[in-house]
Design a protein around this motif. Structure first.
Motif, PDB file in Angstrom:
ATOM      1  N   THR A  23       4.895  16.996 -26.867  1.00  0.00           N
ATOM      2  CA  THR A  23       4.659  18.212 -26.079  1.00  0.00           C
ATOM      3  C   THR A  23       3.254  18.778 -26.203  1.00  0.00           C
ATOM      4  OG1 THR A  23       5.489  19.607 -27.892  1.00  0.00           O
ATOM      5  CG2 THR A  23       7.087  18.866 -26.242  1.00  0.00           C
ATOM      6  N   THR A  24       2.415  18.265 -27.082  1.00  0.00           N
ATOM      7  CA  THR A  24       1.105  18.892 -27.290  1.00  0.00           C
ATOM      8  C   THR A  24      -0.066  17.932 -27.131  1.00  0.00           C
ATOM      9  OG1 THR A  24       1.106  18.486 -29.699  1.00  0.00           O
ATOM     10  CG2 THR A  24       2.144  20.515 -28.923  1.00  0.00           C
ATOM     11  N   GLN A  25       0.170  16.703 -26.728  1.00  0.00           N
ATOM     12  CA  GLN A  25      -0.919  15.735 -26.620  1.00  0.00           C
ATOM     13  C   GLN A  25      -1.338  15.590 -25.150  1.00  0.00           C
ATOM     14  OE1 GLN A  25       0.139  12.074 -28.566  1.00  0.00           O
ATOM     15  NE2 GLN A  25       0.386  13.029 -30.565  1.00  0.00           N
ATOM     16  N   PHE A  26      -2.576  16.000 -24.866  1.00  0.00           N
ATOM     17  CA  PHE A  26      -3.113  15.953 -23.501  1.00  0.00           C
ATOM     18  C   PHE A  26      -4.547  15.437 -23.547  1.00  0.00           C
ATOM     19  CE2 PHE A  26      -0.247  19.596 -23.909  1.00  0.00           C
ATOM     20  CZ  PHE A  26       0.685  19.333 -22.911  1.00  0.00           C
ATOM     21  N   HIS A  27      -5.003  14.922 -22.418  1.00  0.00           N
ATOM     22  CA  HIS A  27      -6.427  14.622 -22.280  1.00  0.00           C
ATOM     23  C   HIS A  27      -6.913  15.202 -20.956  1.00  0.00           C
ATOM     24  CE1 HIS A  27      -4.554  11.041 -20.320  1.00  0.00           C
ATOM     25  NE2 HIS A  27      -5.535  11.205 -19.460  1.00  0.00           N
ATOM     26  N   LEU A  28      -8.171  15.607 -20.947  1.00  0.00           N
ATOM     27  CA  LEU A  28      -8.743  16.319 -19.804  1.00  0.00           C
ATOM     28  C   LEU A  28      -9.244  15.347 -18.751  1.00  0.00           C
ATOM     29  CD1 LEU A  28      -9.722  19.102 -18.640  1.00  0.00           C
ATOM     30  CD2 LEU A  28     -11.923  18.568 -19.725  1.00  0.00           C
ATOM     31  N   GLN A  29      -8.953  15.646 -17.495  1.00  0.00           N
ATOM     32  CA  GLN A  29      -9.500  14.908 -16.359  1.00  0.00           C
ATOM     33  C   GLN A  29     -10.148  15.915 -15.411  1.00  0.00           C
ATOM     34  OE1 GLN A  29      -6.635  12.470 -14.337  1.00  0.00           O
ATOM     35  NE2 GLN A  29      -6.290  11.114 -16.088  1.00  0.00           N
ATOM     36  N   SER A  30     -11.427  15.728 -15.124  1.00  0.00           N
ATOM     37  CA  SER A  30     -12.132  16.557 -14.145  1.00  0.00           C
ATOM     38  C   SER A  30     -12.246  15.772 -12.855  1.00  0.00           C
ATOM     39  CB  SER A  30     -13.517  16.941 -14.671  1.00  0.00           C
ATOM     40  OG  SER A  30     -14.190  17.765 -13.741  1.00  0.00           O
ATOM     41  N   GLN A  31     -11.743  16.330 -11.751  1.00  0.00           N
ATOM     42  CA  GLN A  31     -11.685  15.624 -10.475  1.00  0.00           C
ATOM     43  C   GLN A  31     -12.213  16.518  -9.359  1.00  0.00           C
ATOM     44  OE1 GLN A  31      -7.637  14.297  -9.924  1.00  0.00           O
ATOM     45  NE2 GLN A  31      -7.442  13.638 -12.043  1.00  0.00           N
ATOM     46  N   SER A  32     -13.422  17.004  -9.529  1.00  0.00           N
ATOM     47  CA  SER A  32     -14.012  17.899  -8.538  1.00  0.00           C
ATOM     48  C   SER A  32     -14.534  17.151  -7.317  1.00  0.00           C
ATOM     49  CB  SER A  32     -15.156  18.694  -9.176  1.00  0.00           C
ATOM     50  OG  SER A  32     -16.232  17.826  -9.514  1.00  0.00           O
ATOM     51  N   GLY A  33     -14.734  15.838  -7.447  1.00  0.00           N
ATOM     52  CA  GLY A  33     -15.362  15.069  -6.385  1.00  0.00           C
ATOM     53  C   GLY A  33     -16.851  14.937  -6.567  1.00  0.00           C
ATOM     54  N   ASN A  34     -17.391  15.686  -7.500  1.00  0.00           N
ATOM     55  CA  ASN A  34     -18.822  15.631  -7.837  1.00  0.00           C
ATOM     56  C   ASN A  34     -18.936  14.918  -9.187  1.00  0.00           C
ATOM     57  OD1 ASN A  34     -21.446  16.191  -8.816  1.00  0.00           O
ATOM     58  ND2 ASN A  34     -21.559  18.062  -7.589  1.00  0.00           N
ATOM     59  N   ASP A  35     -19.294  13.640  -9.157  1.00  0.00           N
ATOM     60  CA  ASP A  35     -19.303  12.834 -10.383  1.00  0.00           C
ATOM     61  C   ASP A  35     -20.238  13.406 -11.440  1.00  0.00           C
ATOM     62  OD1 ASP A  35     -17.488  11.156  -9.235  1.00  0.00           O
ATOM     63  OD2 ASP A  35     -18.948   9.609  -8.679  1.00  0.00           O
ATOM     64  N   ALA A  36     -21.399  13.907 -11.006  1.00  0.00           N
ATOM     65  CA  ALA A  36     -22.362  14.448 -11.973  1.00  0.00           C
ATOM     66  C   ALA A  36     -21.785  15.672 -12.666  1.00  0.00           C
ATOM     67  CB  ALA A  36     -23.673  14.798 -11.261  1.00  0.00           C
ATOM     68  N   PHE A  37     -21.147  16.562 -11.895  1.00  0.00           N
ATOM     69  CA  PHE A  37     -20.559  17.753 -12.516  1.00  0.00           C
ATOM     70  C   PHE A  37     -19.362  17.381 -13.381  1.00  0.00           C
ATOM     71  CE2 PHE A  37     -17.274  21.037 -12.458  1.00  0.00           C
ATOM     72  CZ  PHE A  37     -17.943  22.037 -13.158  1.00  0.00           C
ATOM     73  N   ASP A  38     -18.532  16.440 -12.926  1.00  0.00           N
ATOM     74  CA  ASP A  38     -17.366  16.029 -13.717  1.00  0.00           C
ATOM     75  C   ASP A  38     -17.797  15.535 -15.091  1.00  0.00           C
ATOM     76  OD1 ASP A  38     -15.590  16.690 -11.741  1.00  0.00           O
ATOM     77  OD2 ASP A  38     -15.501  14.674 -10.884  1.00  0.00           O
ATOM     78  N   GLU A  39     -18.844  14.744 -15.114  1.00  0.00           N
ATOM     79  CA  GLU A  39     -19.328  14.222 -16.394  1.00  0.00           C
ATOM     80  C   GLU A  39     -19.890  15.350 -17.249  1.00  0.00           C
ATOM     81  OE1 GLU A  39     -22.443  10.828 -18.121  1.00  0.00           O
ATOM     82  OE2 GLU A  39     -22.097  11.049 -15.949  1.00  0.00           O
ATOM     83  N   LEU A  40     -20.636  16.273 -16.634  1.00  0.00           N
ATOM     84  CA  LEU A  40     -21.196  17.408 -17.362  1.00  0.00           C
ATOM     85  C   LEU A  40     -20.080  18.300 -17.908  1.00  0.00           C
ATOM     86  CD1 LEU A  40     -23.689  19.143 -18.158  1.00  0.00           C
ATOM     87  CD2 LEU A  40     -23.432  20.281 -15.924  1.00  0.00           C
ATOM     88  N   PHE A  41     -19.052  18.533 -17.101  1.00  0.00           N
ATOM     89  CA  PHE A  41     -17.955  19.407 -17.507  1.00  0.00           C
ATOM     90  C   PHE A  41     -17.180  18.801 -18.680  1.00  0.00           C
ATOM     91  CE2 PHE A  41     -13.462  20.705 -17.050  1.00  0.00           C
ATOM     92  CZ  PHE A  41     -13.599  22.076 -17.216  1.00  0.00           C
ATOM     93  N   GLU A  42     -16.904  17.521 -18.625  1.00  0.00           N
ATOM     94  CA  GLU A  42     -16.166  16.877 -19.707  1.00  0.00           C
ATOM     95  C   GLU A  42     -16.994  16.855 -20.991  1.00  0.00           C
ATOM     96  OE1 GLU A  42     -14.838  13.077 -18.337  1.00  0.00           O
ATOM     97  OE2 GLU A  42     -13.425  13.924 -16.874  1.00  0.00           O
ATOM     98  N   GLN A  43     -18.310  16.686 -20.878  1.00  0.00           N
ATOM     99  CA  GLN A  43     -19.165  16.751 -22.064  1.00  0.00           C
ATOM    100  C   GLN A  43     -19.175  18.161 -22.655  1.00  0.00           C
ATOM    101  OE1 GLN A  43     -23.002  15.335 -20.779  1.00  0.00           O
ATOM    102  NE2 GLN A  43     -22.418  13.176 -20.831  1.00  0.00           N
ATOM    103  N   TRP A  44     -19.232  19.172 -21.785  1.00  0.00           N
ATOM    104  CA  TRP A  44     -19.194  20.558 -22.257  1.00  0.00           C
ATOM    105  C   TRP A  44     -17.878  20.846 -22.982  1.00  0.00           C
ATOM    106  CZ3 TRP A  44     -15.587  24.194 -20.553  1.00  0.00           C
ATOM    107  CH2 TRP A  44     -15.775  25.496 -21.045  1.00  0.00           C
ATOM    108  N   PHE A  45     -16.762  20.391 -22.390  1.00  0.00           N
ATOM    109  CA  PHE A  45     -15.460  20.606 -23.029  1.00  0.00           C
ATOM    110  C   PHE A  45     -15.394  19.929 -24.390  1.00  0.00           C
ATOM    111  CE2 PHE A  45     -11.218  18.800 -23.863  1.00  0.00           C
ATOM    112  CZ  PHE A  45     -10.512  19.979 -24.076  1.00  0.00           C
ATOM    113  N   HIS A  46     -15.942  18.729 -24.494  1.00  0.00           N
ATOM    114  CA  HIS A  46     -15.941  18.027 -25.773  1.00  0.00           C
ATOM    115  C   HIS A  46     -16.676  18.841 -26.833  1.00  0.00           C
ATOM    116  CE1 HIS A  46     -16.037  14.694 -28.631  1.00  0.00           C
ATOM    117  NE2 HIS A  46     -17.330  14.915 -28.776  1.00  0.00           N
TER     118      HIS A  46
END
Length: 473
Positions: free
Chosen positions: A77-100
Motif C-alpha cells: 500500500t505504500t510503494q509508488f514511483h513517480l511518472q511525469s507525463q506533461s508532454g514536455n520531455d525537458a520539463f518532465d526530466e527536470l521535474f523528476e530530478q527536482w522531486f528526487h
C-alpha cells in the motif's frame, strides 16, 4: 388462526413474532445487543485510544506475526514511483530530478531521517497501529510527523470552540485546527505546544463513519486475537519444554513400597531401580510384574495447532491478508494467485488514501518551489498546480512481476491486439514505466545502429527516426 394481508396482497401470519427482525429481539440465548448509538469518538475517547495503541505497539514488539502482517500491508500500500507525463520531455526530466532532490531525508523530513518513501511507509504504519497520524507542513519545505497521541484537547478554557479528541471542528464536523503537544520530560506525560490550522496539518487515518473525527486502527478488532496467539504460543512453549525433561515411571506389582529408588546400602540389595541414561542406552532387567514407562504427551496437540492456525487466519483478516501469505504451503499455485488477486482488490482503497496524502504534499511542495524559484515550469503546468484539476504527474503503485511470464505476456499481447488493454496499463500492473522503457529502447536501437550491429527482434522495432515514438494517453 387469523390471517392478514399485506400491501402486496400476500397472506401473513398474524403472530407478531413472524413480523419482527430476530436481531432486534432480546433473549437468553446470547448476549443482547446494545440499543445505544453514539459518536464513534465517544466510544473510543483519548484514554481508551492510548490503551489500544499501547496494546498493539507492545504486541508488535514481541509478536513476529503481527509485525510481519503490518510490514506486508505496507509493502502493498505504500510503494509508488513517480511518472511525469506533461508532454514536455525537458520539463518532465527536470521535474523528476527536482522531486528526487526534495524527497531526500535532509530536504524532506525536519528530523533529517526519512525520505519520501520511508516517511510514507512509517506514516501508514503509525495510522495502522494508532488509527491516525498527523503530517505538518513547515515553512522551510520540510514535513514533521505528529504521532496520534500528541494530538489531544488543550486545557479547558484556554482555546474556545468545539474540541473532540484534540481536533477543533465546525458544526458540520469539518476539521478546523489541531492541538499539538510535546512529550514531557523523559518521554512521559504531555506538554502543550501550539494550535495548528487544518491547512497546515494533514491527518492521515482510518475512518468508517461520516461523523468520525479521529481515525481508528483496523487492528482494534484483532488485538485480542493477537494477544491470545502470543499468550498461547508462550504457554505451548512452556509445556513443550517441561515435556522435554522426560521422566521414567516404574510400576510394580507389590504390596510394599519401592522405597528410595536411588538408595543403596553397603550390604543390602537395592530397594528399587537405579537407571542412568547419561552413558547411553540402558537395558532394564526388571522383576516379574514390574514395568517402566516414559511420561510424555503430545504438546502442542494437533487440535491446538489447528485452533491456533484458525485464530491466526481470523486475526490476519483485520488487514485483509490471506492465510496463504503466512503459510505458503497452505494452498496450491492457483489458490495462492486467487487469494493474491482478491487481496490486490482490497488494497485499491488503501493505496488511494496514501495517494491522497502524496498528492496533497506534492502540490504544496511544488507551489512552494515555484515561489522560491527552485524550479521553472510552463504556464500550463503552473495553472494545473494551482487548479489541481488535471495533474501532469502520477504516483504509480509498484506492481508485481509476472507469475508465469511465457503465458501471461502472451495473454497481455493478445489483449492489446484485441483492443482490450493498452501497453501503458499492462506496464503499470507490473510496476514498469512504459514511457521510460520506450525511451530506453529508442536509445538502445539508435546506439546499435550507430555501431552497425542492429538489434533484430521478432515483431516491431521502434522507429529511430521519430522524435517521439511513444504515444501519450
Amino acid at each position: 388462526m387469523e390471517t392478514v394481508v399485506d400491501v402486496c396482497g400476500v397472506g401473513l401470519d398474524s403472530e407478531p413474532a413472524k413480523l419482527e427482525y430476530d436481531a432486534a429481539k432480546g433473549g437468553n440465548k446470547r448476549r443482547p445487543f446494545s440499543p445505544v448509538l453514539r459518536h464513534e469518538d465517544t466510544v473510543l475517547p483519548i484514554h481508551k485510544r492510548r490503551t489500544v495503541s499501547g496494546g498493539v505497539r507492545g504486541l508488535r514488539r514481541n509478536l513476529s506475526i503481527l509485525d510481519w502482517a503490518i510490514r506486508r500491508h505496507l509493502d502493498y500500500t505504500t510503494q509508488f514511483h513517480l511518472q511525469s507525463q506533461s508532454g514536455n520531455d525537458a520539463f518532465d526530466e527536470l521535474f523528476e530530478q527536482w522531486f528526487h532532490g526534495v524527497s531526500q531525508p535532509e530536504s524532506f523530513d525536519v528530523r533529517g531521517r526519512f525520505g519520501f518513501d520511508e516517511y510514507l511507509r512509517t506514516l501508514e504504519a503509525c495510522a495502522v497501529i494508532d488509527g491516525d497520524c498527523g503530517s505538518m507542513k513547515l515553512a522551510s519545505g520540510h514535513v514533521q510527523a505528529i504521532e496520534s497521541d500528541l494530538i489531544k484537547n488543550p486545557a479547558d478554557g484556554v482555546y474556545r470552540g468545539r474540541w473532540i479528541n484534540g481536533v477543533r471542528v465546525s458544526n458540520s464536523g469539518r476539521h478546523l485546527a489541531y492541538a499539538i503537544h510535546n512529550r514531557g520530560a523523559g518521554g512521559n506525560g504531555y506538554e502543550f505546544n501550539r494550535i495548528v490550522t487544518n491547512s497546515r496539518l494533514f491527518l492521515h487515518g482510518y475512518y468508517s463513519r461520516f461523523d468520525q473525527i479521529r481515525g481508528i486502527s483496523p487492528l482494534v478488532s484483532a488485538v485480542n486475537d493477537f494477544q491470545d496467539i502470543y499468550e498461547g504460543k508462550e504457554l505451548a512453549f512452556a509445556k513443550m519444554k517441561v515435556n522435554q525433561l522426560f521422566a521414567l515411571a516404574f510400576y510394580r506389582d507389590a504390596d510394599e513400597s519401592a522405597g528410595d529408588l536411588s538408595s543403596q546400602g553397603d550390604d543390602e540389595e537395592p530397594s528399587g531401580y537405579d537407571v542412568n541414561f547419561g552413558a547411553g542406552p540402558a537395558l532394564l532387567d526388571m522383576e516379574p510384574g514390574d514395568r517402566a514407562e516414559f511420561l510424555e504427551s503430545d504438546s502442542p496437540g494437533v487440535n491446538t495447532q489447528e485452533f491456533l492456525q484458525l485464530v491466526i487466519q481470523i486475526a490476519l483478516k483485520a488487514l485483509d491478508i490471506p492465510f496463504s501469505f503466512f503459510n505458503e504451503s497452505f494452498t496450491n499455485f492457483f489458490g495462492s494467485k486467487s487469494a493474491w488477486l482478491h487481496y490486490e482488490r482490497s488494497c485499491v482503497n488503501k493505496r488511494a488514501r496514501n495517494l491522497r496524502w502524496a498528492y496533497d504534499w506534492m502540490l504544496w511542495r511544488f507551489r512552494l518551489a515555484l515561489i522560491r524559484g527552485e524550479i521553472t515550469a510552463p504556464a500550463s503546468i503552473i495553472r494545473e498546480a494551482y487548479q489541481g484539476r488535471k495533474l501532469w504527474f502520477e504516483f504509480v503503485p509498484v506492481g508485481m512481476p509476472w507469475w508465469d511470464p511465457s503465458k501471461e505476456i502472451k495473454a497481455d499481447i493478445m489483449a492489446i491486439q484485441a483492443g482490450l488493454n493498452s501497453p501503458q496499463r499492462v506496464c503499470r500492473q507490473h510496476g514498469i514505466d512504459f514511457y521510460e522503457i520506450q525511451k530506453q529502447r529508442k536509445k538502445a536501437f539508435e546506439y546499435s545502429e550507430k555501431l552497425g550491429v542492429p538489434i533484430v527482434l521478432e515483431g516491431n522495432s521502434p522507429d529511430v527516426t521519430s522524435d517521439d515514438p511513444e504515444g501519450r494517453e
